[in-house]
Design an enzyme around this catalytic site. Sequence first.
Site, PDB file in Angstrom:
ATOM      1  N   GLU A  49       0.805  -1.196  -0.020  1.00  0.00           N
ATOM      2  CA  GLU A  49       0.145   0.024   0.173  1.00  0.00           C
ATOM      3  C   GLU A  49       0.999   1.158   0.034  1.00  0.00           C
ATOM      4  OE1 GLU A  49      -3.054   0.288   2.742  1.00  0.00           O
ATOM      5  OE2 GLU A  49      -3.544  -1.893   2.728  1.00  0.00           O
ATOM      6  N   ASP A  60      -5.161   9.328   9.474  1.00  0.00           N
ATOM      7  CA  ASP A  60      -4.017   8.983   9.928  1.00  0.00           C
ATOM      8  C   ASP A  60      -3.564   9.544  11.401  1.00  0.00           C
ATOM      9  OD1 ASP A  60      -3.564   7.887   7.464  1.00  0.00           O
ATOM     10  OD2 ASP A  60      -2.963   9.727   6.422  1.00  0.00           O
TER      11      ASP A  60
END
Length: 265
Positions: A49, A60
Amino acid sequence: MNKLTSKLQSLKNEKKKALSIFLTAGFPTREKTISLVKAIERGGADILELGIPFSDPLADGPTIQFSSHIALENGVTLSKIFSIVKEIRTFSEMPIVLMGYTNSLLAFGIENFFASCSAFGVDGIIVPDLPLEESQEIILQAKEKNVSPIFLAAPTTTNERLKLLDENSTGFLYCVSITGVTGARRNISQQAKTFLKRAKKVVKKNPLLVGFGISSKEDAQQMKNFCDGIIVGSALINVIRESKKNEMEKNVEKSVRELRRGLDE
């Protein structure tokens, strides 16, 4: 069938769990991204990824925010990420999934983005801040270019919603283990296991890969009976941050190999 769906089918036939490793594109430098991808593959990862750095991320945590900040300071753009993918394709057939935010895709142009995915060898796309209800154009463009659209589900996702996410995903369904942002945790919660047991009963089309909070061989061992694979990002970013420049690749390869052992033993 693209490289991602083919790989996951192959792992299912072999009764093996998938190991997907996240790396922010352009972190710590463009050149290091290439050599770290080689280390990740040598360590035994099945899927790569590549994170598209973004200044205002929704999902995140601090670790990936840090890596994105460095990548943005390095001048990484989507055009440069596609050049990284192009270079990776000169030495690797590992499935590549891009993970990024809606604004990055809109700024690049949706049609241009998926044309580039097809031209350079991207197999899947994850957009954490894209609601399913607003995703039809992206799903259409992705399927036209043989790119798998992958949606996220969380412990708070209802069974009805899980079915919809499953119907609209190809490749795998990304199960978030916690109700929070990315980042290594000390323990895998009972909430994650309960969620995955429920999802296993509801999701029929796609394998379940679980991410957020998985960082060690022990975590992999705990999770493997509840899912079809794991996704690890922040823990590897921390390994890179804590390594001397000439030891990054060696330490990343060792960490990926340990995760692999956790799934295989």
